[in-house]
Design a protein around this motif. Sequence first.
Motif: not given
Length: 324
Positions: A296-302
Amino acid sequence: MSKDRLSASRRLDVALALVSQGDYVAAIDVARAALAADGEWDEAHFTLGDIFERAGETENAVEAFRQYLILDPVDRMGAEVRLTLLGAAAMRDRLPPDYVKALFDDYAPRFEISLRDRLAYRGPELLLEAVRAHLSSATGPVEVLDLGCGTGLVGEVFAGYFEAIDGIDLSPRMINRARAKGMYRTLVAGDITDMPAEIGNDYSFVIAADVLNYLGDLAPALRAAHARMKPGGLMAFSLEHGEAFPFDLGPGQRFRHHQRAISEWLVECGFELISDELGVLRQEKGNPVEGRIMVARATDGLSQLAGKLISQSDPDQASGQTLH
């Protein structure tokens, strides 16, 4: 009641010898004699519960495990886990940390021989295959955080793919084994759901090999990992597959997780699922144990907000990739 721990210990040793011979009736009598010598010895109550369970005397096993918990509320020996598997206790969202720590402190000297030679464990190899292309194409220094690092098997398998690797594990004795290999920059004895300050906060890769199985609710560990990762960083982890939603506790005293629950936790904690494959993690009693190898990839808040909106409008789309 007077206590005679030495006499109780000798009798308990005899009871265990009888268990090894399959004579549960005699073992129960001798274990009860041990408790007659020292009724406040928590380990004797636990052992009696174990013998009762082996003998099929469930009600007596439940009572003995409950007596153990009265004497040892922190549950170093995992009586609550046994009660859960016997249907006599509600399922918790994780195994007791003191039990897991004690279990792996005791297991440390024979851990690698048991996993590699007897159980054919290959979780780190499967995780490396899942992220090898991403590691090879990474730009800049690759810093890895190894959750539940144990004796350092991930460090050995991933050697040559990182500039620095840090590890965290509940068990100080496992940490000592990993430290002796000289591969880890930082090693900390701690909880992966509440990581101490010694662990950094700018990792491009987080690896969790056969550690999330000791947690039911994955959200605390996923949130803690996300907080220590670069935006766009990857987390690779293994889990045992389960049919019950969101999780259940298997006979091997490890949690099994439902695929939809995993996907929901990932979205909730700021991750985007990249890959989800099945693989044989190890052998258990001669049978293959199939697990999920997930990246899984860590996304930003948006991105996290968009994922939540997708989850609310289209549950099938948020549930992750189809298994192969």
